[in-house]
Design an enzyme around this catalytic site. Structure first.
Site, short mmCIF file in Angstrom:
data_model
loop_
_atom_site.label_atom_id
_atom_site.label_comp_id
_atom_site.label_asym_id
_atom_site.label_seq_id
_atom_site.Cartn_x
_atom_site.Cartn_y
_atom_site.Cartn_z
CB SER B 46 -47.98 18.65 -103.75
OG SER B 46 -49.17 17.90 -103.83
CD GLU B 47 -53.17 21.54 -104.87
OE1 GLU B 47 -52.04 21.45 -105.39
OE2 GLU B 47 -54.22 21.27 -105.48
CG ASN B 48 -50.88 17.29 -100.47
OD1 ASN B 48 -50.32 17.77 -101.45
ND2 ASN B 48 -50.61 16.10 -100.02
#
Lengths: 230, 218, 218, 230
Positions: B46-48
């Site tokens: 998840s790119e966060n």
């Protein structure tokens, strides 16, 4: 020389109209709630805010937008905010949209003393307009400049009196990057602990990057999209 | 029969290989996580700032500090790790993420993708999409073959502002699986019962049909 | 009387201010840590990846995993933090380190420094010196005024291969404290009992002497 | 797909003559002892080694130098090694000396997918020869390229079976940077633990960067400069 401030009002007291601010957080996760409240109270205006998102109507940076304190937002995604949309369409608010990884890396570049970085994000799109395109090993990259912010305002889980910070889970996001990038970095933490209490191997942001620290209070930590398994 | 969104996700899940690190976009791509084939292990990014995304939490177990890139409450799994957003996009840019699945408004026959902006409509931003499409080594697009007006979304050139150039590798729609080839959309598979003629009629870009086109197998 | 190396370190320590983050090079600079003035707090950075360097360990307490940039066994103090070498030089490059103290073979009147290489001799490398001199906002050089042959080390131009250009702010030798000024070495202080004439005679670069030059106070 | 290898011989078995290797460690602190021993045993030759230092005569990369396995060293500091000096002066060994921060940042650039970075280190010196100099905001910087290594060989304190790594104290140094930068990253760890045992907030290198992991044995962890207080 103590880095400890009593509260958010104290920590942000010298932020002036027209300042360039970085604000940590992704969505409403890991945002500096206490400092935002204090900025609203101080009614400082004409701010440029570098932040991945712009909050929602009644929380986060949305609170500052409601008071028309923001001149310009530099963000990657700004949905979920009706007042934001109104100000944007009316021309009251300027918005610069940049890719999320570019935003993160421009923060890191500032913290690492690198004036600019090359990234492939946005090549061939409208993001590339006016930017240098350069080919390395057969692939095109854009030259993107390090940010230059007056203040970085971040939220950590724990911090010590020397300014060392530890973040929790995905509330880390942009916070350590912005902490490195501000000329003056203000950290609000859920738990301010005595020096020596944090394991030196677990510290995410060394205190050298943090000029001011205080323990925030009454954290709401609002959830934007509650999703549950049965 | 055209696929429904769950079947599209299920078909995309067949692209997964054991040990893959995968980034799933919002919408149909998210559903892919539900169809990981038996016996293979994939890790969701998840790119966060999370590797090893688990399912949504049970009621009462949600944590405001633990969300995915869609801002939904999630959980970790054994082996998860957290990191900042620069490292997150660092691993995306350096090609460590094996597969990226994204939605799209339009794809062109040379692999350009448009999925972030409709002129005249409120622009919310590109989020991480431009980084993902510019960097991922293997991008699969999940989308409908046509837009609500019935116009093809597989075009000679994108009409909408593009998100990235020459990046899409494969497209799975309710009608077909297509691969971006040097000269256009190469038809690899048909949805069960869907004719090549229907796919031809709904594809505006150059469609390459070679020999017998098999039906998808689930 | 010319200073000894301990007095040079002691004089440099007067440049420290409360709250400073400081990087001390090998040799005389290391000794500065012993003379931090009462009532002020400084944090030592070691560029291999430590903030908050403590004293050498007691016998039996040494740890092979805990060394400084000189590869010596050291200890931590409350508030120490570890980080990788990229972050370490990141904080150096971004000007977060308030003061850097280095030895030198030569300094030129415009602030160039040479301290890494002697042609014809085995070259060991620059280590972190080039990064430090190119980035630090405040560099103080600790060195002897002349080399073993009696030749001045304060030159019009460096003769040895340089480590960095226009970077030195201040120099403390056994004879004097000097500041790099627009036009040369500005004499700020004399060692107790050392004459301006001696300093003039041992300084090859342009020396600026304005009015009465005070003696150092310890 | 398991990342677990039985031992160093197993983990490095496909490293061929002429390979470009990154080796973690600063001095003798945090070096991949087991893999170095295995490389010596395998007698692989013509290696290019990117490593901050080159070990001492009888430990670390010095062991590979003694067997004449190294064609080229890319380092920031290479003292304390007589055999190294002999090979260098005789022309058997090629050495590229680069500033330590440049070395670290070129590793990071590779791990972060940035083709090149700008750094002020070396401007105006012989390090700048043949390199692009560019002025940003009144200051000159050199353009330095990301490394391109076939294998990164690192040493961590703890690792889990998914390849997540935690380093200890200053043994961290270049290890997490190189771990990100190799096409194939081999991690030897003092303690290989089951997945789930490491706190996700304490992990320094996420497993995505690590392709092979094994628990090393018989760590000597030699001290180069023993300095004690009385």
């Amino acid at each position: 020389m103590s880095k400890i401030y009593q509260n958010a009002d104290d920590a942000i007291s010298d932020i002036q109209d027209g300042a360039v601010l970085m604000l940590g957080g992704f969505g409403l996760c890991g945002i500096p709630e206490n400092c935002i409240t204090a900025l609203v109270k101080k009614a400082v205006k004409q701010l440029t805010c570098i932040s991945n998102n712009a909050g929602v109507d009644d929380f986060g940076i949305g609170l500052m937008l409601q008071q028309k304190q923001v001149k310009k937002m530099i963000s990657s995604y700004v949905g979920e905010n009706a007042e934001f949309e109104r100000q944007l369409l009316s021309g009251e608010l300027e918005v610069e949209l940049i890719p999320q990884g570019t935003l993160a890396t421009r923060c890191m570049a500032a913290g690492y003393g690198m004036p600019a970085i090359y990234t492939p994000a946005g090549v061939g799109t409208e993001v590339a307009i006016g930017k240098e395109v350069r080919n390395f090993n057969g692939k095109d990259y854009l030259l993107e400049m390090a940010f230059d912010a007056d203040f970085a305002i971040v939220k950590a889980w724990k911090g010590d009196t020397m300014g060392n910070l530890i973040f929790k889970d995905t509330a880390r996001n942009f916070n350590p990057l912005m902490a490195m990038a501000g000329k003056i970095t203000i950290a609000e933490v859920e738990h301010l602990v005595p020096v020596g209490e944090l394991d030196p191997n677990h510290i995410h942001t060394p205190g050298i990057y943090v000029q001011r620290i205080f323990e925030g209070k009454n954290y709401e930590k609002r959830i934007e999209q509650l999703t549950l398994s049965k | 029969m055209a696929l429904d969104k769950f079947q599209i996700a299920q078909r995309i899940a067949k692209e997964l290989k054991d040990g893959f690190y995968v980034n799933l976009g919002i919408g149909i791509p998210t559903l892919v996580a539900n169809y990981v084939p038996e016996g293979i292990n994939v890790t969701l990014q998840s790119e966060n700032g999370l590797l090893g995304m688990g399912p949504f939490p049970k009621e009462g177990k949600q944590d405001a500090d633990l969300i995915n890139a869609g801002k939904q409450t999630i959980t970790t799994i054994p082996g998860s790790s957290f990191f900042d957003s620069a490292m997150s996009f660092g691993m995306i840019r350096s090609g460590k993420v094996d597969l990226t699945v994204l939605g799209a408004m339009e794809v062109s026959e040379n692999g350009d993708i448009a999925n972030w902006k409709i002129p005249g409509k409120m622009v919310k931003g590109m989020g991480g999409a431009m980084d993902l499409v510019a960097s991922a080594k293997n991008i699969v697009v999940a989308m409908m073959h046509t837009n609500p007006k019935g116009e093809s979304k597989l075009l000679k050139e994108c009409q909408l502002p593009i998100t990235g150039i020459r990046c899409v590798k494969k497209i799975v729609t309710e009608l077909a699986v297509l691969e971006i080839d040097k000269t256009g959309f190469k038809l690899l598979e048909r949805a069960p019962g869907v004719t090549v003629e229907e796919i031809v009629s709904k594809t505006a870009g150059n469609l390459i049909v070679e020999g017998e086109v098999p039906e998808m197998v689930f």
